[in-house]
Write a protein that holds these residues in place. Structure first.
Motif, PDB file in Angstrom:
ATOM      1  N   LEU A 123       0.824  -1.203   0.000  1.00  0.00           N
ATOM      2  CA  LEU A 123       0.000   0.000   0.000  1.00  0.00           C
ATOM      3  C   LEU A 123       0.861   1.256   0.000  1.00  0.00           C
ATOM      4  O   LEU A 123       0.544   2.250  -0.663  1.00  0.00           O
ATOM      5  CB  LEU A 123      -0.941  -0.004   1.216  1.00  0.00           C
ATOM      6  CG  LEU A 123      -2.042  -1.057   1.189  1.00  0.00           C
ATOM      7  CD1 LEU A 123      -2.840  -1.017   2.488  1.00  0.00           C
ATOM      8  CD2 LEU A 123      -2.961  -0.850  -0.004  1.00  0.00           C
ATOM      9  N   ARG A 124       1.949   1.231   0.771  1.00  0.00           N
ATOM     10  CA  ARG A 124       2.816   2.402   0.813  1.00  0.00           C
ATOM     11  C   ARG A 124       3.427   2.672  -0.558  1.00  0.00           C
ATOM     12  O   ARG A 124       3.528   3.813  -1.009  1.00  0.00           O
ATOM     13  CB  ARG A 124       3.923   2.197   1.857  1.00  0.00           C
ATOM     14  CG  ARG A 124       3.455   2.419   3.291  1.00  0.00           C
ATOM     15  CD  ARG A 124       4.638   2.604   4.218  1.00  0.00           C
ATOM     16  NE  ARG A 124       5.533   1.450   4.229  1.00  0.00           N
ATOM     17  CZ  ARG A 124       5.384   0.414   5.062  1.00  0.00           C
ATOM     18  NH1 ARG A 124       4.387   0.420   5.948  1.00  0.00           N
ATOM     19  NH2 ARG A 124       6.223  -0.596   5.018  1.00  0.00           N
ATOM     20  N   ARG A 125       3.826   1.580  -1.228  1.00  0.00           N
ATOM     21  CA  ARG A 125       4.417   1.742  -2.556  1.00  0.00           C
ATOM     22  C   ARG A 125       3.399   2.269  -3.565  1.00  0.00           C
ATOM     23  O   ARG A 125       3.693   3.127  -4.392  1.00  0.00           O
ATOM     24  CB  ARG A 125       4.961   0.396  -3.025  1.00  0.00           C
ATOM     25  CG  ARG A 125       5.840   0.480  -4.268  1.00  0.00           C
ATOM     26  CD  ARG A 125       6.568  -0.819  -4.493  1.00  0.00           C
ATOM     27  NE  ARG A 125       7.448  -0.727  -5.631  1.00  0.00           N
ATOM     28  CZ  ARG A 125       8.206  -1.715  -6.056  1.00  0.00           C
ATOM     29  NH1 ARG A 125       8.182  -2.876  -5.404  1.00  0.00           N
ATOM     30  NH2 ARG A 125       8.993  -1.579  -7.106  1.00  0.00           N
ATOM     31  N   PHE A 126       2.192   1.726  -3.466  1.00  0.00           N
ATOM     32  CA  PHE A 126       1.129   2.203  -4.357  1.00  0.00           C
ATOM     33  C   PHE A 126       0.820   3.678  -4.103  1.00  0.00           C
ATOM     34  O   PHE A 126       0.662   4.473  -5.040  1.00  0.00           O
ATOM     35  CB  PHE A 126      -0.125   1.356  -4.152  1.00  0.00           C
ATOM     36  CG  PHE A 126      -1.316   1.884  -4.898  1.00  0.00           C
ATOM     37  CD1 PHE A 126      -2.316   2.583  -4.235  1.00  0.00           C
ATOM     38  CD2 PHE A 126      -1.435   1.695  -6.277  1.00  0.00           C
ATOM     39  CE1 PHE A 126      -3.394   3.063  -4.925  1.00  0.00           C
ATOM     40  CE2 PHE A 126      -2.516   2.183  -6.956  1.00  0.00           C
ATOM     41  CZ  PHE A 126      -3.510   2.873  -6.272  1.00  0.00           C
ATOM     42  N   ALA A 127       0.741   4.078  -2.829  1.00  0.00           N
ATOM     43  CA  ALA A 127       0.455   5.476  -2.482  1.00  0.00           C
ATOM     44  C   ALA A 127       1.546   6.400  -2.999  1.00  0.00           C
ATOM     45  O   ALA A 127       1.284   7.504  -3.485  1.00  0.00           O
ATOM     46  CB  ALA A 127       0.301   5.613  -0.962  1.00  0.00           C
ATOM     47  N   ALA A 128       2.793   5.945  -2.912  1.00  0.00           N
ATOM     48  CA  ALA A 128       3.890   6.766  -3.410  1.00  0.00           C
ATOM     49  C   ALA A 128       3.785   6.981  -4.907  1.00  0.00           C
ATOM     50  O   ALA A 128       4.045   8.076  -5.424  1.00  0.00           O
ATOM     51  CB  ALA A 128       5.224   6.103  -3.055  1.00  0.00           C
ATOM     52  N   LEU A 129       3.397   5.925  -5.630  1.00  0.00           N
ATOM     53  CA  LEU A 129       3.231   6.055  -7.073  1.00  0.00           C
ATOM     54  C   LEU A 129       2.143   7.058  -7.423  1.00  0.00           C
ATOM     55  O   LEU A 129       2.289   7.879  -8.321  1.00  0.00           O
ATOM     56  CB  LEU A 129       2.908   4.689  -7.682  1.00  0.00           C
ATOM     57  CG  LEU A 129       4.061   3.676  -7.760  1.00  0.00           C
ATOM     58  CD1 LEU A 129       3.534   2.327  -8.230  1.00  0.00           C
ATOM     59  CD2 LEU A 129       5.155   4.176  -8.690  1.00  0.00           C
ATOM     60  N   VAL A 130       1.007   6.980  -6.713  1.00  0.00           N
ATOM     61  CA  VAL A 130      -0.115   7.885  -6.987  1.00  0.00           C
ATOM     62  C   VAL A 130       0.282   9.328  -6.696  1.00  0.00           C
ATOM     63  O   VAL A 130       0.003  10.251  -7.466  1.00  0.00           O
ATOM     64  CB  VAL A 130      -1.345   7.467  -6.161  1.00  0.00           C
ATOM     65  CG1 VAL A 130      -2.449   8.511  -6.293  1.00  0.00           C
ATOM     66  CG2 VAL A 130      -1.850   6.112  -6.627  1.00  0.00           C
ATOM     67  N   LEU A 156      -3.870  -0.494  -9.011  1.00  0.00           N
ATOM     68  CA  LEU A 156      -3.908  -1.338  -7.814  1.00  0.00           C
ATOM     69  C   LEU A 156      -4.245  -2.792  -8.175  1.00  0.00           C
ATOM     70  O   LEU A 156      -3.579  -3.736  -7.730  1.00  0.00           O
ATOM     71  CB  LEU A 156      -4.930  -0.778  -6.826  1.00  0.00           C
ATOM     72  CG  LEU A 156      -5.133  -1.587  -5.548  1.00  0.00           C
ATOM     73  CD1 LEU A 156      -3.821  -1.709  -4.762  1.00  0.00           C
ATOM     74  CD2 LEU A 156      -6.217  -0.944  -4.680  1.00  0.00           C
ATOM     75  N   LEU A 157      -5.278  -2.961  -9.009  1.00  0.00           N
ATOM     76  CA  LEU A 157      -5.664  -4.323  -9.387  1.00  0.00           C
ATOM     77  C   LEU A 157      -4.546  -5.031 -10.157  1.00  0.00           C
ATOM     78  O   LEU A 157      -4.219  -6.196  -9.900  1.00  0.00           O
ATOM     79  CB  LEU A 157      -6.933  -4.276 -10.238  1.00  0.00           C
ATOM     80  CG  LEU A 157      -8.211  -3.808  -9.519  1.00  0.00           C
ATOM     81  CD1 LEU A 157      -9.355  -3.701 -10.511  1.00  0.00           C
ATOM     82  CD2 LEU A 157      -8.564  -4.763  -8.385  1.00  0.00           C
ATOM     83  N   ALA A 158      -3.959  -4.308 -11.123  1.00  0.00           N
ATOM     84  CA  ALA A 158      -2.904  -4.919 -11.925  1.00  0.00           C
ATOM     85  C   ALA A 158      -1.683  -5.254 -11.077  1.00  0.00           C
ATOM     86  O   ALA A 158      -1.043  -6.304 -11.239  1.00  0.00           O
ATOM     87  CB  ALA A 158      -2.518  -3.980 -13.075  1.00  0.00           C
ATOM     88  N   TRP A 159      -1.377  -4.361 -10.154  1.00  0.00           N
ATOM     89  CA  TRP A 159      -0.189  -4.592  -9.328  1.00  0.00           C
ATOM     90  C   TRP A 159      -0.402  -5.768  -8.390  1.00  0.00           C
ATOM     91  O   TRP A 159       0.484  -6.586  -8.189  1.00  0.00           O
ATOM     92  CB  TRP A 159       0.117  -3.320  -8.539  1.00  0.00           C
ATOM     93  CG  TRP A 159       1.483  -3.360  -7.895  1.00  0.00           C
ATOM     94  CD1 TRP A 159       2.670  -2.992  -8.442  1.00  0.00           C
ATOM     95  CD2 TRP A 159       1.770  -3.818  -6.569  1.00  0.00           C
ATOM     96  NE1 TRP A 159       3.684  -3.171  -7.565  1.00  0.00           N
ATOM     97  CE2 TRP A 159       3.165  -3.688  -6.380  1.00  0.00           C
ATOM     98  CE3 TRP A 159       1.000  -4.318  -5.535  1.00  0.00           C
ATOM     99  CZ2 TRP A 159       3.796  -4.033  -5.206  1.00  0.00           C
ATOM    100  CZ3 TRP A 159       1.632  -4.665  -4.349  1.00  0.00           C
ATOM    101  CH2 TRP A 159       3.019  -4.521  -4.195  1.00  0.00           C
ATOM    102  N   LEU A 160      -1.617  -5.890  -7.779  1.00  0.00           N
ATOM    103  CA  LEU A 160      -1.906  -7.023  -6.894  1.00  0.00           C
ATOM    104  C   LEU A 160      -1.859  -8.331  -7.672  1.00  0.00           C
ATOM    105  O   LEU A 160      -1.340  -9.354  -7.195  1.00  0.00           O
ATOM    106  CB  LEU A 160      -3.278  -6.826  -6.250  1.00  0.00           C
ATOM    107  CG  LEU A 160      -3.386  -5.711  -5.190  1.00  0.00           C
ATOM    108  CD1 LEU A 160      -4.815  -5.549  -4.726  1.00  0.00           C
ATOM    109  CD2 LEU A 160      -2.471  -6.009  -4.004  1.00  0.00           C
ATOM    110  N   ARG A 161      -2.416  -8.300  -8.893  1.00  0.00           N
ATOM    111  CA  ARG A 161      -2.398  -9.508  -9.722  1.00  0.00           C
ATOM    112  C   ARG A 161      -0.967  -9.904 -10.070  1.00  0.00           C
ATOM    113  O   ARG A 161      -0.579 -11.080 -10.016  1.00  0.00           O
ATOM    114  CB  ARG A 161      -3.207  -9.241 -10.989  1.00  0.00           C
ATOM    115  CG  ARG A 161      -3.393 -10.452 -11.903  1.00  0.00           C
ATOM    116  CD  ARG A 161      -4.419 -10.103 -12.959  1.00  0.00           C
ATOM    117  NE  ARG A 161      -4.601 -11.215 -13.902  1.00  0.00           N
ATOM    118  CZ  ARG A 161      -3.896 -11.368 -15.018  1.00  0.00           C
ATOM    119  NH1 ARG A 161      -2.969 -10.475 -15.313  1.00  0.00           N
ATOM    120  NH2 ARG A 161      -4.122 -12.389 -15.830  1.00  0.00           N
ATOM    121  N   ASP A 162      -0.158  -8.913 -10.390  1.00  0.00           N
ATOM    122  CA  ASP A 162       1.224  -9.202 -10.721  1.00  0.00           C
ATOM    123  C   ASP A 162       2.002  -9.664  -9.492  1.00  0.00           C
ATOM    124  O   ASP A 162       2.874 -10.540  -9.572  1.00  0.00           O
ATOM    125  CB  ASP A 162       1.887  -7.956 -11.326  1.00  0.00           C
ATOM    126  CG  ASP A 162       3.319  -8.228 -11.744  1.00  0.00           C
ATOM    127  OD1 ASP A 162       4.237  -7.911 -10.975  1.00  0.00           O
ATOM    128  OD2 ASP A 162       3.518  -8.763 -12.862  1.00  0.00           O
TER     129      ASP A 162
END
Length: 986
Positions: A5-12, A972-978
């Protein structure tokens, strides 16, 4: 999961920061350019930018004083005028002017070239300005070789902003070709109560007396200049905050006017507000010229008088800080003082006129808030040697204050920043010698005077002031009619080197009549029966003792006529005198300039009408006003058969007035100012015409998606999609019931009038009050909504909250109240809609007689409560914004959304690659981002009913927000799937 989540938030966050920064580079680039220039400029260069100066002579050689001011004092600009001999209107004026401008800019360029190995100073071009207001000399500096521009009042009399735009285009095109980068004009002064007897009356230099229309004309003119010059000429509007009520000339003393701040905002400042807040950037001026005028009562106390606004720091800063001006000022709007050496200002500082303190005047003007200081007539006696000494002394004084006072230094830097931004905007962000020096050899070929455009203005401006209808004007002259013409032939100098020349040629009217209607044209007049005289000759005749009528054999010894340059078909043995010509005259025509602004003979028309008109044998007496239209009073006008206004003395206007006199076309113009002599009150004239029937249309507003959703705004009505249940009726046509509809209790209606016109047939000014009246006749309930017009149209919103018959009326005082729409709401079933129309009178007449009798029958079960959405004094459309409805897809919405999704997709690709993912996997995640963002944007653009977050909003950032959410969700969906696949592979 927390790390994910932290990594995703940083990207956004990173993507959002990148997206938010995209529109800034252009603004920052300009700020950086200014900062770089400022860092390289010396104190002398910075201080010099504050000054615009005048000088004498048509050239600028190396040993000239202006060359010294540019090279050693680094002045920021010059103003060229024919009065100072800078412009020679005797020959090839465009070539001479362009050569002078080239010399001045070349001097500025050479001043920055180093004589040693030192780092060169930055080249900053001069602002080269002039006045080109129109109507020839003395308010158009360049006459020879350029278009004979119409006066501003002539443009106002057409009430056609397309003419004003064209005039601005001509000015911009010709000024750029000549090398000018600034034009001082147009004037935005409002002549609310014109007074020809006042020396301060601006006359035809104003667009008119209605603040709204002056603002409209000003915007059109400014847009035209920018279009014609392709952005290379700055516009400086005059005379902030307004000289329209001035009662004396600035050559005498400073005028003091009674004004409260509210009155000043409603009248004088309104045109400046209009151009400063113009929707189109091209309609906004780069600068405003601050005038020397005082106001009493402006600061609050009734008897408290301000300083001249140009040197009053408290009042000028207060006016520039008004909400209507603040955004313009903060975006870089430049203020320019009026001439700081005018006699009125000199007398204010030294009533005895025994001293001139140029340093103090310039300092006060600068501290008051003027960025550019206009040093003209800058001495006590007007000698150029004293002016030069005062200019040098003032600039040196400013340099010393800059070095010693930090607060003064800060204000100088702020002013210079605005000036440099202006100059950079004129030259595309960079200065070069080739970009600012005009080509004098080819300039004459690039200027083609547009006589056709000016003739069109003249034709549409000519006004029949009296009688009220062209049908009452006597038939034009015939071959047997004797015509006597008197012309105001006062003279002026088109330039300092020019010989005096009449503004209106003594033979102009006679030659024009013969050109169009003489033997070589229609043959309607006989040249030998036309005699022309000047006002000076008429004054001599009036001053002589009244003699008995001459006998056939006697010749009276009175004034001789002006010799005509037109060959007469049958020359008389000797020219007739006034005493011989007048008694037998069938027509007496006066070509008049401003009767109260000239030599004593300028008032001769009034004397003639008072002393001699009644003694003549009933000739047709006609006055052609080639200046202001308000010189004559009602008694004088009553003695005329026709009174025309042309608003200009140039030949296109003389020709247009003659053609109107001979009935070639009906005059189209309407006075843009009040004229007491014909009982023409502009305020009443621009109010709604009581003879019109105001049409009314409605549209049904779609219900809100959820409770509490705001209702529609007043700015633009939102029509429901055409189809079943969404009727649209207009208050025109047959008074018949509409087809069955699903209009029912609880529906909201958006009401919109058609164009409301004034007494002259033009749309009424913005802000004209209009009342929408709602009446349930059976219940005796009535309520109204007060709205105002924009572009001649008023709007309101209301809710159908009861059953029964509702009569909707529109009233715009003094238009009588009439029922425009009747709606009958049933308890069940469809509504009945009736649009009443005027019924004809029993006897056939050209226009029908309106009736307000409703034709629909209300139901018997009408309720008795007021509908809650209406307020007696408020506009419902302001208080109840419109619910969401289908919106149009804008190209900028899509571009912002696309850019946002690409940025997020690119960022995610980069992050995945940093995480040791393969190119295929990283690319897959990026494509998911783009696809998700565009999918959410499409839902937003189509305004689907279940997407309530963004529905109905039109800002561009909302499109970016929708795409951001879609891209982020997909990421988020693509990253979780990957991530799951990556874990499995381990």
């Amino acid at each position: 999961m927390n790390a994910v989540l932290r990594r995703f938030a940083a990207l956004v966050v990173a993507a959002a920061i990148i997206l938010s920064c995209t529109p800034v580079p252009e603004v920052r680039a300009q700020e950086d350019d200014v900062a770089r220039l400022m860092n390289r400029m010396s104190t002398e260069a910075k201080v010099g930018q504050l000054f615009m100066v005048t000088f004498f002579g048509p050239e600028a050689p190396e040993d000239a004083a202006i060359t010294e001011l540019i090279s050693d004092y680094h002045v920021g600009g010059v103003v060229l005028s024919e009065e100072n001999g800078n412009i020679d209107n005797r020959g090839n004026t465009p070539r001479q002017v362009a050569a002078l401008v080239a010399q001045l800019q070349e001097t500025a360029w050479q001043a920055t070239r180093p004589s040693t190995d030192t780092i060169p100073a930055p080249f900053i071009p001069l602002l080269v300005a002039t006045e080109q207001e129109g109507n020839g000399s003395p308010y158009s500096s360049i006459i020879s070789g350029t278009t004979p521009l119409p006066s501003q009042m002539a443009l106002g009399a057409t009430w056609d902003i397309s003419h004003t735009f064209t005039a601005g285009q001509i000015v911009g095109r010709e000024m750029r070709a000549l090398g000018f980068n600034m034009v001082l004009g147009p004037s935005l002064d409002v002549l609310e109560s014109p007074r020809s007897a006042s020396s301060g009356d601006l006359g035809v230099r104003s667009f008119g007396g209605e603040p709204f229309w002056v603002g409209e004309m000003g915007q059109a003119y400014i847009s035209g200049v920018h279009e014609g010059a392709r952005g290379r000429v700055a516009v400086v509007t005059k005379h902030f905050p307004g000289l329209g009520s001035s009662d004396r000339s600035l050559d005498e003393e400073i005028s003091t006017v009674q004004r409260t701040l509210e009155k000043l905002k409603q009248v004088d400042l309104a045109p400046f507000f209009a151009v400063a807040q113009a929707q189109s950037p091209d309609a906004r001026p780069e600068g405003i010229m601050v005038s020397h005028i005082r106001f009493q009562g402006l600061g609050g106390g009734r008897f408290i008088t301000t300083l001249p606004i140009s040197v009053d720091s408290n009042i000028l800063q207060q006016l520039l800080g008004l909400p209507e001006m603040l955004a313009w000022r903060e975006s870089g709007g430049v203020t320019i003082s009026d001439e700081l050496g005018l006699r009125a200002l000199r007398r204010f500082y030294a009533p005895g006129e025994q001293a001139f303190n140029g340093r103090r005047i310039a300092q006060d003007a600068f501290l008051a808030g003027n960025d550019l200081l206009y040093l003209s007539q800058f001495s006590l006696d007007g000698s150029w040697e004293d002016q030069l000494a005062n200019i040098k002394s003032t600039i040196t004084f400013f340099r010393e204050k800059y070095e010693s006072e930090p607060s003064f230094q800060k204000q100088v830097d702020e002013a210079v920043t605005r000036i440099l931004k202006l100059k950079l905007s004129l030259y595309g962000g960079a200065f070069s010698r080739d970009g600012v020096v005009p080509d004098a050899e080819t300039v004459a070929e690039r200027i083609e005077p547009d006589i056709e455009a000016v003739s069109a203005v003249a034709r549409d401006a000519v006004t029949l002031l009296s009688p009220p209808s062209p049908d009452l004007v006597p038939p034009p002259p015939t071959r047997d009619d004797r015509i006597v013409i008197f012309t105001d032939a006062r003279e002026g100098r088109p330039c300092a080197m020019c010989d005096p020349a009449p503004y209106l040629g003594p033979q102009a009217l006679e030659e024009t009549i013969i050109q169009f209607y003489g033997p070589d044209a229609t043959g309607q007049v006989s040249p030998e029966l036309i005699n022309s005289f000047t006002f000076s000759q008429l004054e001599t005749y009036l001053n002589a003792p009244v003699a008995p009528p001459p006998s056939p054999t006697a010749v009276a010894a009175t004034s001789e006529p002006v010799t005509s340059t037109v060959a007469r078909a049958t020359a008389t043995p000797a020219p007739l005198t006034i005493a011989e010509a007048l008694p037998d005259a069938d027509w007496v025509i006066f070509g008049m300039l401003n009767a109260d602004d000239g030599p004593p003979e300028a008032d001769v028309v009034k004397r003639f009408l008072a002393e001699r008109a009644d003694a003549l044998q009933d000739p047709h007496v006609v006055v052609m006003a080639y200046d202001v239209p308000y010189c004559l009073d009602a008694t004088e006008i009553s003695k005329l058969r026709a009174y025309y206004a042309a608003y200009g003395h140039l030949m296109p206007f003389v020709k247009a007035s003659v053609r109107a006199l001979f009935g070639e076309y009906a005059p189209h113009g309407d006075p843009p100012v009040s004229i007491g002599g014909i009982n023409y009150n502009l305020r009443a004239q621009t109010s709604p015409d009581p003879e019109q029937t105001i049409p009314l249309t409605y549209s049904v507003i779609e219900p809100a998606g959820e409770e509490g959703t705001p209702a529609p705004s007043e700015e633009e009505p939102t029509a429901a999609p055409t189809g079943e249940g969404q009727p649209t009726a207009e208050a025109t046509g047959e008074a018949q019931p509409s087809p069955e509809t699903r209009l029912e209790k609880g529906d909201q209606l958006r009401l919109r009038t058609g164009e409301i016109v004034d007494h002259n047939g033009h749309v009424v000014p913005d802000g004209t009050p209009v009342q929408f009246v709602f009446n349930y006749p059976q219940e005796g309930l009535e309520q109204s909504i007060l709205s105002t017009t924009r572009d001649g149209v008023a709007e309101a919103a209301m809710t159908l909250d009861r059953t029964g018959r509702l009569d909707i009326s529109v009233q715009a005082d003094p238009v009588p109240r009439k029922v425009a729409l009747q709606i009958t709401i049933q308890e069940s079933g469809a509504a009945t809609i009736v649009t009443p129309t005027p019924s004809p009178t029993p006897t056939p007449t050209p226009t029908p007689t309106p009736t307000a009798t409703p034709t629909a029958t209300p139901p018997a079960d009408a309720t008795a409560t007021l509908f809650p959405t209406a307020s007696p004094t408020s506009d419902v459309s302001l208080n109840q914004p419109e619910p969401p409805s289908r919106r149009d897809i804008q190209v900028w919405d899509f571009l912002v959304a696309l850019i946002g999704t690409v940025i997020i997709g690119g960022s995610s690709y980069y992050a995945m690659r940093l995480g040791d993912r393969t190119v295929t996997r990283a690319l897959r995640v990026a494509l998911w981002c783009v696809t998700g963002g565009l999918a959410i944007y499409m839902l937003y653009a189509l305004s689907l009913s279940y997407l309530g977050l963004f529905d109905g909003r039109g800002e561009v950032w909302v499109a970016g927000g929708a795409a951001l959410i879609g891209s982020s969700g997909a990421l988020l969906l693509a990253w979780l799937r990957d991530q799951r696949r990556w874990t499995r592979s381990l």
